[in-house]
Design an enzyme around this catalytic site. Structure first.
Site, mmCIF file in Angstrom:
data_model
loop_
_atom_site.group_PDB
_atom_site.id
_atom_site.type_symbol
_atom_site.label_atom_id
_atom_site.label_comp_id
_atom_site.label_asym_id
_atom_site.label_seq_id
_atom_site.Cartn_x
_atom_site.Cartn_y
_atom_site.Cartn_z
ATOM 1 N N HIS A 1 -6.353 -5.387 1.475
ATOM 2 C CA HIS A 1 -7.768 -5.289 1.795
ATOM 3 C C HIS A 1 -8.597 -5.578 0.547
ATOM 4 O O HIS A 1 -8.067 -5.647 -0.569
ATOM 5 C CB HIS A 1 -8.133 -3.882 2.302
ATOM 6 C CG HIS A 1 -7.788 -3.643 3.735
ATOM 7 N ND1 HIS A 1 -6.553 -3.193 4.138
ATOM 8 C CD2 HIS A 1 -8.523 -3.793 4.869
ATOM 9 C CE1 HIS A 1 -6.546 -3.063 5.455
ATOM 10 N NE2 HIS A 1 -7.724 -3.426 5.921
ATOM 11 N N LYS B 1 -12.517 -1.045 -0.633
ATOM 12 C CA LYS B 1 -12.056 -0.148 0.425
ATOM 13 C C LYS B 1 -11.759 1.231 -0.163
ATOM 14 O O LYS B 1 -11.139 1.335 -1.224
ATOM 15 C CB LYS B 1 -10.818 -0.715 1.110
ATOM 16 C CG LYS B 1 -10.394 0.084 2.331
ATOM 17 C CD LYS B 1 -9.435 -0.695 3.202
ATOM 18 C CE LYS B 1 -8.957 0.122 4.386
ATOM 19 N NZ LYS B 1 -10.076 0.587 5.225
#
Length: 249
Positions: A139, A143
Site C-alpha cells: 500500500h 496508510k
C-alpha cells in the site's frame, strides 16, 4: 438516500462523487479538520436529515464516532479499519441500542469478489499438501495500519481453510526461517501504491498466483455507497460484515 459522511478527506469526497452518480444526496459532511465540511462534530443537528451514515475517519476516532452515531439511531456503514480488536464491545453496543452497522476491512466490490475466489482456491488447495501457501500486500506509505485489514481478512480465510497452516507470521521479524505451519504474509508500504494483495500456492513444479490490484480508490467508494443502499433495503439489525452483501454471488 440522504447520506451523512463522517470523515471528509480524500476518501469522503470520493464517496460523495460516487453517491451523486447514483442519484443520492450528501446532506451532512462531518469533519473537524476539513474546511469543506459543514459540521465539525457528530450531533443531532448534524444527522437530523440523514437516512444513513458512512464513516471513513481514523482508527483513533472511529470507536467514539460509532458510539455517537448508534446512540442517535442512525444506520451506519464503517469503512475505517484498525478497530476490530474491539469488535465484541461494539457488537454489544449496537445490539443494546437495536442499531444497524455494516463493517469490513475493504468495501471494494473487486476485493470482496477476490475473497470468494481465494476461499474457493484455498478449499481446493487444502487437498494438495505439496503446495505451500503465502500472501503479500503493498500500500501507499501514508496508510496508518500494517498489515492492512484486507490482508488480515485474507489471512483469516487461508488459516480457516488450509489445515496445514496454523498461525500467521506477518513480517518474519525474527531472524529465522518460516516454520511449515506458519502462514507468511508480509506488508510493504511504498509511495502512492493504492493497494495490491496476492496469494501464492507454490510447489517445486509451479506457482499459482491470485492477485488483486486496485487502480485507485474508486472501487472502495462505490462499494461503501452500495453497502449503505443494501443496509437500508433490508430489515437486518446488529453488526453485519460487508461480506454478507456478496453472499448470493
Amino acid at each position: 438516500m440522504k447520506i451523512g459522511l463522517v470523515g471528509y478527506g480524500r476518501m469522503g469526497k470520493m464517496i460523495e462523487a460516487a453517491a451523486r452518480e447514483e442519484g443520492h444526496d450528501i446532506v451532512s459532511r462531518i469533519d473537524p479538520f476539513s474546511p469543506d465540511a459543514n459540521h465539525t462534530e457528530i450531533s443531532p443537528l448534524a444527522l437530523n436529515d440523514v437516512d444513513v451514515v458512512i464513516e471513513f475517519s481514523t482508527p483513533a476516532s472511529v470507536i467514539a464516532n460509532i458510539e455517537k452515531i448508534i446512540k442517535l439511531g442512525k444506520p451506519l456503514v464503517v469503512g475505517t479499519t484498525g478497530w476490530l480488536g474491539r469488535l465484541e464491545e461494539i457488537r454489544a453496543m449496537v445490539d443494546s441500542a437495536g442499531g444497524r452497522l455494516v463493517y469490513g476491512a475493504n468495501y471494494s466490490v473487486g476485493v470482496n469478489l477476490f475473497y470468494k475466489m481465494v476461499r474457493e482456491a484455498a478449499r481446493i488447495m487444502n487437498a494438495f499438501p505439496f503446495y505451500d501457501v503465502a500472501g503479500f500486500e503493498a500500500h501507499h506509505n501514508q496508510k496508518t495500519d500494517s498489515p492492512s485489514g484486507t490482508a488480515k481478512s485474507l489471512a483469516d480465510i487461508l488459516l480457516s481453510t488450509i489445515e496445514r497452516k496454523k498461525r500467521l507470521e506477518p513480517n518474519c521479524l525474527a531472524e529465522r526461517k518460516i516454520e511449515p505451519e506458519e502462514l507468511h504474509f508480509p506488508s510493504v508500504r511504498l509511495g502512492s501504491v493504492p493497494g495490491t494483495h496476492s496469494i501464492f500456492f507454490d510447489s517445486s513444479a509451479d506457482t499459482i498466483e491470485l492477485t488483486h490490484r486496485a487502480r485507485n480508490r474508486e472501487g472502495f467508494a462505490r462499494g461503501a455507497v452500495m453497502a449503505a443502499a443494501w443496509l437500508l433495503s433490508g430489515e437486518r439489525k446488529g453488526l453485519i460484515p460487508v461480506e454478507d452483501m456478496f453472499a448470493d454471488y
